[in-house]
Design a protein around this motif. Structure first.
Motif, mmCIF file in Angstrom:
data_model
loop_
_atom_site.group_PDB
_atom_site.id
_atom_site.type_symbol
_atom_site.label_atom_id
_atom_site.label_comp_id
_atom_site.label_asym_id
_atom_site.label_seq_id
_atom_site.Cartn_x
_atom_site.Cartn_y
_atom_site.Cartn_z
ATOM 1 N N PRO B 221 0.838 -1.015 0.283
ATOM 2 C CA PRO B 221 -0.128 -0.014 -0.063
ATOM 3 C C PRO B 221 0.781 1.204 -0.094
ATOM 4 O O PRO B 221 1.869 1.253 0.414
ATOM 5 N N ALA B 222 0.504 2.421 -0.396
ATOM 6 C CA ALA B 222 1.130 3.719 -0.849
ATOM 7 C C ALA B 222 1.342 4.442 0.796
ATOM 8 O O ALA B 222 0.985 5.565 0.901
ATOM 9 N N PHE B 223 2.062 3.637 1.739
ATOM 10 C CA PHE B 223 2.406 4.230 2.860
ATOM 11 C C PHE B 223 3.755 4.867 2.594
ATOM 12 O O PHE B 223 4.467 4.586 1.411
ATOM 13 N N ASP B 224 4.223 5.574 3.419
ATOM 14 C CA ASP B 224 5.677 6.344 3.130
ATOM 15 C C ASP B 224 6.597 5.142 4.033
ATOM 16 O O ASP B 224 6.688 5.423 5.356
ATOM 17 N N TYR B 225 7.414 4.352 3.388
ATOM 18 C CA TYR B 225 8.459 3.597 3.788
ATOM 19 C C TYR B 225 9.643 4.510 4.238
ATOM 20 O O TYR B 225 10.177 5.008 3.172
ATOM 21 N N ASP B 226 9.720 4.549 5.361
ATOM 22 C CA ASP B 226 10.944 5.480 5.970
ATOM 23 C C ASP B 226 12.208 5.057 6.123
ATOM 24 O O ASP B 226 13.031 5.506 5.643
ATOM 25 N N LEU B 227 12.417 4.047 6.832
ATOM 26 C CA LEU B 227 13.798 3.607 7.208
ATOM 27 C C LEU B 227 13.630 2.088 7.202
ATOM 28 O O LEU B 227 12.698 1.424 7.161
ATOM 29 N N ALA B 228 14.916 1.288 7.299
ATOM 30 C CA ALA B 228 14.875 -0.113 7.214
ATOM 31 C C ALA B 228 15.782 -0.602 8.165
ATOM 32 O O ALA B 228 17.024 0.182 8.312
ATOM 33 N N HIS B 229 16.015 -1.971 8.473
ATOM 34 C CA HIS B 229 17.124 -2.768 8.867
ATOM 35 C C HIS B 229 16.802 -4.231 8.503
ATOM 36 O O HIS B 229 15.880 -4.473 8.735
ATOM 37 N N SER B 230 17.776 -4.886 8.338
ATOM 38 C CA SER B 230 17.604 -6.196 8.178
ATOM 39 C C SER B 230 17.949 -6.929 9.456
ATOM 40 O O SER B 230 18.443 -6.552 10.303
ATOM 41 N N HIS B 331 10.159 6.296 12.525
ATOM 42 C CA HIS B 331 11.134 6.759 11.906
ATOM 43 C C HIS B 331 12.193 5.596 11.655
ATOM 44 O O HIS B 331 11.916 4.657 10.996
ATOM 45 N N GLY B 332 13.330 5.598 12.527
ATOM 46 C CA GLY B 332 14.153 4.493 12.312
ATOM 47 C C GLY B 332 13.647 3.124 12.720
ATOM 48 O O GLY B 332 12.803 3.237 13.878
ATOM 49 N N VAL B 333 14.173 2.079 12.463
ATOM 50 C CA VAL B 333 13.837 0.605 12.841
ATOM 51 C C VAL B 333 15.182 -0.135 12.862
ATOM 52 O O VAL B 333 15.873 0.085 11.955
ATOM 53 N N ASP B 334 15.418 -0.421 14.022
ATOM 54 C CA ASP B 334 16.807 -0.835 14.435
ATOM 55 C C ASP B 334 16.852 -2.282 15.183
ATOM 56 O O ASP B 334 16.049 -2.413 16.309
ATOM 57 N N VAL B 335 17.713 -3.255 14.733
ATOM 58 C CA VAL B 335 17.739 -4.501 15.238
ATOM 59 C C VAL B 335 18.848 -4.738 16.039
ATOM 60 O O VAL B 335 19.923 -4.458 15.733
ATOM 61 N N ASP B 336 18.621 -5.258 17.318
ATOM 62 C CA ASP B 336 19.809 -5.251 18.428
ATOM 63 C C ASP B 336 20.537 -6.701 17.646
ATOM 64 O O ASP B 336 20.184 -7.347 16.800
ATOM 65 N N PRO B 337 21.950 -6.576 18.272
ATOM 66 C CA PRO B 337 22.734 -7.477 17.673
ATOM 67 C C PRO B 337 22.303 -9.070 17.818
ATOM 68 O O PRO B 337 22.984 -9.768 16.956
ATOM 69 N N THR B 338 21.449 -9.250 18.729
ATOM 70 C CA THR B 338 20.965 -10.819 18.532
ATOM 71 C C THR B 338 19.933 -11.100 17.716
ATOM 72 O O THR B 338 19.625 -12.054 17.330
ATOM 73 N N GLY B 339 19.363 -10.161 17.186
ATOM 74 C CA GLY B 339 18.465 -10.221 16.285
ATOM 75 C C GLY B 339 17.116 -10.495 16.772
ATOM 76 O O GLY B 339 15.947 -10.436 16.031
ATOM 77 N N GLU B 340 16.815 -10.342 18.150
ATOM 78 C CA GLU B 340 15.641 -10.544 18.766
ATOM 79 C C GLU B 340 14.807 -9.211 18.760
ATOM 80 O O GLU B 340 13.401 -9.683 18.744
ATOM 81 N N TYR B 341 15.372 -8.209 19.093
ATOM 82 C CA TYR B 341 14.325 -6.921 19.478
ATOM 83 C C TYR B 341 14.634 -5.901 18.218
ATOM 84 O O TYR B 341 15.712 -5.889 17.305
ATOM 85 N N ILE B 342 13.205 -5.642 17.715
ATOM 86 C CA ILE B 342 13.275 -4.560 16.746
ATOM 87 C C ILE B 342 12.575 -3.456 17.228
ATOM 88 O O ILE B 342 11.532 -3.448 17.761
ATOM 89 N N VAL B 343 13.508 -2.242 17.370
ATOM 90 C CA VAL B 343 13.110 -1.052 17.803
ATOM 91 C C VAL B 343 12.420 -0.242 16.730
ATOM 92 O O VAL B 343 13.149 0.133 15.729
ATOM 93 N N GLY B 344 11.278 0.144 17.372
ATOM 94 C CA GLY B 344 10.664 1.174 16.446
ATOM 95 C C GLY B 344 10.606 2.704 17.007
ATOM 96 O O GLY B 344 10.112 2.870 18.244
#
Lengths: 213, 653
Positions: B221-230, B331-344
């Protein structure tokens, strides 16, 4: 096996390392060249620590009018390798013969070649250092750019260091080994040699023949 | 009497607190400027910095390379904007890099550098960066520190959530910040809801060469995709994109796109995407875009037109995408070093929302969906949230991590960095920034192995921090020591352009090359020695095969050029010594100079408009005889019959 024979084999084999290691190394040091410009001289080529070393040295040299170093115009680089092969073969032959005068003869020959080589090297250095292009961009009255034969010397902004490299050291060691072999041989009586050499009948035969001569 | 005492008491307290404040200020001032901080950033002359830092130049379109902890600037790598200093975008070799489906574009807005990774660790091979305005992703080779590839992203408008690598650089991503009609077409803007879409693009990176290719796009959908992290570690295989404007508005977004209490983080399972592609679920959609590649062998870029992309539609691919409700325009989405937590980082919120990957998996397993949008399941907020850092600050934007289980979040509005504990969600420390910090960077801080020791806050505003330079002021980077419990401000320094994201890496992981070998030069117009130097005419096109070596050009005298000719100076630098570039500039050139590295060939197009004799010269102080490194080109009238000839000194060529 006899010590002298082992030493002579070692001396001959050491000479062959000249095909791997450079004979000599001249290092130029200046502030703009933190790693130094390193010129290496093999028996059959001239190069450096980088693919472009020779070109870089020639660029530096052209400012003061030195001739470019062109390995293809240095005949020694084409025939030195044969001399090394001949000397190594003769060294092995001397080991086989294992007679003191033969060993001494080989050692003296190698020494003579070494001295001749150094003299030749000096002549090349003299030529490069003194035979300057009168149209050189940088001319300094009375200044020659002959690098030291051995040791170090300041040439304008460069400190030039000239020392044997592994190959040169191997050649020197080879000479020492040969003289050592002669010295050991000289201390040992020839009949003892003959008596303890049963394991090598052919050599014994050669020895007997040599003694008979 | 009582009131007088009260007044005195109040006055005393006020004065005391003022004094205390003053003392505190001067004490903290001493801390900032004290010798320990100075020595912590002091790198003695001739010594090397421990880390490389890469800060994007934002609207400068470039990427700046600094050393840490010193903050010394080493190089500005031109990426999306032409750079006359280096001839980038002006010489014939690099022009194709800036080619797009809109033609040659000399500028873009570069936001997020991202280092390549192997096993979740920065590997020092390449750094990717997005072009925001005309959607593109560039790759910079870290052996040469030069841009070597730029790929355009079709069906996108504003490539902001990009490039953000996966943990083995399988993909870099490119999510659109602006909804655009799909396919692009002439429609009414207020038909946004029905005609506009938001595309997320996955760019495959060749593990050997680094070469990029668009693997697939996901139509959202036409949301504004702002930031990413894998994802990484346990969440490897997923990429998370924040969104705002889930209201799908096209006007006055500052109000209209701030209405929803929660927007979404889109979780894309790219391993599922690979499976669906293998099953043939990808639609081949005609889409014109450019793919430009530079070669270190030919020393030139080539531009290729691509015509199609594979598009995956989530409603046809169950399990490909999920939406995670996240408060207030994250805004930012950041994944912690373990990969468990996704910070919005909900930028209009005072709280930080942290999703749990494990809980997300459980919710998917249980199919506990709140609703569905265009076939995309929306998970329930309370099912996926792993924790909340409460009232941490105002306006959270970005989070990075250290190796000790701590997270550091920037707060734009309250202008500070806040350190908090992953798992217990308690705030440990906070430090002011000067001012209004955007991104932050810890070397390896978005990888599985943060090298944390330093943190850099990248500030948007500097106001009174430096000597003023008229109305336009610099942006800044602010360096903190994070090795202890408390963050310690060490220094701050101005940056080139506006730094958005940054990356840092141990200097030992980067292998910088010294020269290009002349024998490996495959440029079609190279002269690999002075004997190859020559001039050739083909109609009104003249090719000058020129060489440079200290301290002359070959040839340095050229005659027989005519007004109206197109003269291509192909200049090969024959030098094979470290740090001996030569420059080339010719009078009246309407483009720029050339700056040619040892072993390289570069080409300047010169179109003489007047008769005369024009000098050219070396622009990079190369040697003691640099000033003598010059030559002439004679330009005759169109009708003249002066023969083409060239030479150098006594040598006829």
């Amino acid at each position: 096996m006899q010590t002298s024979r082992i030493l002579m084999i070692g001396a001959a084999v050491l000479l062959l390392t000249l095909f791997i290691f450079p004979l000599w190394q001249i290092t130029l040091i200046a502030p703009q060249y933190p790693d130094g410009v390193v010129l290496k001289i093999w028996i059959d080529k001239i190069g450096g620590n980088e693919p472009g070393t020779l070109q870089n040295i020639n660029i530096l040299n052209h400012y003061v009018g030195m001739k470019p170093i062109e390995p293809e115009s240095i005949p020694e680089l084409s025939y030195l390798k044969y001399i090394v092969i001949v000397m190594a073969t003769l060294g092995l032959l001397a080991a086989w013969i294992n007679r003191k005068m033969v060993i001494l003869g080989w050692a003296v020959l190698l020494l003579a070649l070494g001295v001749l080589g150094m003299y030749d090297f000096y002549l090349w250095e003299y030529d490069y250092g003194h035979n300057l292009d009168p149209n050189a961009p940088i001319k300094i009255e009375g200044q020659a750019y002959q690098p030291p034969l051995i040791g170090q010397k300041t040439l304008l902004n460069f400190l030039a260091k000239s020392y044997p490299h592994l190959g040169g050291m191997a050649m020197f060691t080879s000479m020492i080994l040969a003289f050592l072999a002669y010295w050991i041989k000289n201390k040992t009586k020839d009949y003892e040699t003959a008596n303890t050499s049963n394991a090598m009948p052919v050599a014994d035969g050669m020895l007997a023949q040599a003694q008979a001569d | 009497m009582l009131s007088k005492n009260l007044f005195q008491a109040v006055m005393t307290v006020t004065l005391l607190s003022l004094v205390a404040c003053g003392q505190q200020t001067s004490m903290s001032g001493a801390g900032v400027l004290g010798s320990d901080a100075a020595s912590a950033v002091y790198v003695a002359p001739g010594e090397y910095d421990e880390f490389y830092a890469f800060f994007s130049g934002g609207f400068s379109g470039q990427l700046a390379v600094y050393g840490l902890p010193s903050g010394r600037l080493f190089k500005v790598i031109p990426v999306f904007a032409v750079d006359a200093e280096k001839g980038y975008g002006f010489n014939e070799e690099t022009k194709p890099l800036l080619n797009t489906s809109f033609g040659f574009i000399p500028w873009d807005d570069a936001h997020h550098p991202e280092l390549s990774q192997t096993n979740g660790e920065t590997d020092g091979r390449w750094i990717f960066i997005n072009g925001n305005n005309t959607p593109r992703v560039a790759r910079v080779d870290l052996s040469t520190f030069e841009t070597v590839e730029i790929i355009e992203i079709p069906n996108s408008g504003g490539n902001h959530s990009s490039p953000f690598t996966t943990e083995n650089t399988e993909y870099v991503v490119a999510g659109t910040r602006f909804g655009v009609p799909y396919p692009q077409q002439d429609v009414a803007i207020d038909s946004y809801a029905e005609n506009f879409k938001g595309m997320l693009t996955f760019i495959k990176v060749d593990p050997e060469t680094g070469e990029m290719s668009i693997a697939f796009q996901v139509l959202l959908p036409a949301f504004d995709y702002d930031l990413a992290h894998s994802g990484k570690g346990k969440s490897h295989g997923w990429t998370f994109f924040t969104s705002y404007n889930t209201e799908q508005q096209s006007t006055l977004l500052e109000v209209n796109a701030s209405k929803n209490d929660k927007d979404f983080i889109a979780a894309v399972n790219w391993k599922e995407a690979e499976r669906y592609l293998a099953e043939g679920k990808g639609h081949d959609m005609p889409s014109e875009y450019m793919h430009n590649i530079y070669s270190d062998r030919t020393h030139m870029a080539t531009s290729h037109t691509r015509n199609s992309v594979k598009v995956l539609i989530p409603s046809e691919c169950p399990g490909l995408v999920y939406f995670l409700p996240t408060p207030k325009s994250p805004h930012g989405v950041d994944v912690d070093p373990t990969g468990e937590y996704i910070v919005g980082n909900g930028k209009l919120s005072a709280d930080l929302t942290v999703h749990s990957f494990t809980r997300m998996q459980e919710a998917i397993e249980a199919s506990a969906f709140e609703t569905e949008i265009e076939g995309i399941p929306v998970l329930k907020y309370e099912d996926v949230v792993g924790g909340v850092v409460e009232k941490a600050g105002l306006g959270p934007l970005h989070t990075e991590f250290d190796a000790k289980g701590n997270a550091y979040t920037t707060f734009f509005i309250s202008s500070e960095v806040v350190k908090w504990k992953v798992g217990s969600w308690e705030v440990i420390d906070r430090a002011p920034t000067y001012y209004s910090v955007g991104h932050l960077m810890i070397p390896g801080g978005d990888s599985r192995n943060p090298e944390g020791k330093y943190l850099v806050a990248l500030n948007k505003i500097t106001k009174d921090r430096y000597l003023p330079t008229g109305p336009e002021l610099c942006q800044s980077a602010q360096l903190f020591d994070i090795s202890g419990e408390k963050m310690k401000l060490l220094s701050d320094f101005p940056t080139v352009g506006e730094p958005h994201y940054g990356q840092g890496i141990s200097a030992s992981r980067i292998n910088s090359r010294k020269i290009f070998l002349i024998e490996e030069n495959e440029h079609p117009y190279a002269a690999k020695g002075e004997k190859d130097a020559r001039v050739e005419r083909d109609g009104d096109i003249v090719h000058v095969y020129m060489t440079t070596i200290r301290s002359h050009f070959a040839p340095d005298n050229i005659e027989g050029i005519k007004v109206g000719d197109k003269v291509y100076f192909h200049v090969t630098n024959l030098e094979q010594d470290f740090d001996v570039p030569h420059g080339f500039a010719v009078m009246g050139a309407t483009n720029a100079e050339l700056l040619i590295m040892p072993g390289q060939t570069e080409t300047l197009l010169w179109e003489p408009k007047k008769e005369g004799v024009f000098p050219f010269y070396c622009t990079d102080f190369c040697s003691a005889l640099h000033q003598e490194m010059q030559g002439y080109v004679r330009v005759s009238s169109r009708s003249s019959n002066i023969a083409l000839k060239w030479g150098l000194g006594d040598l006829p060529m």
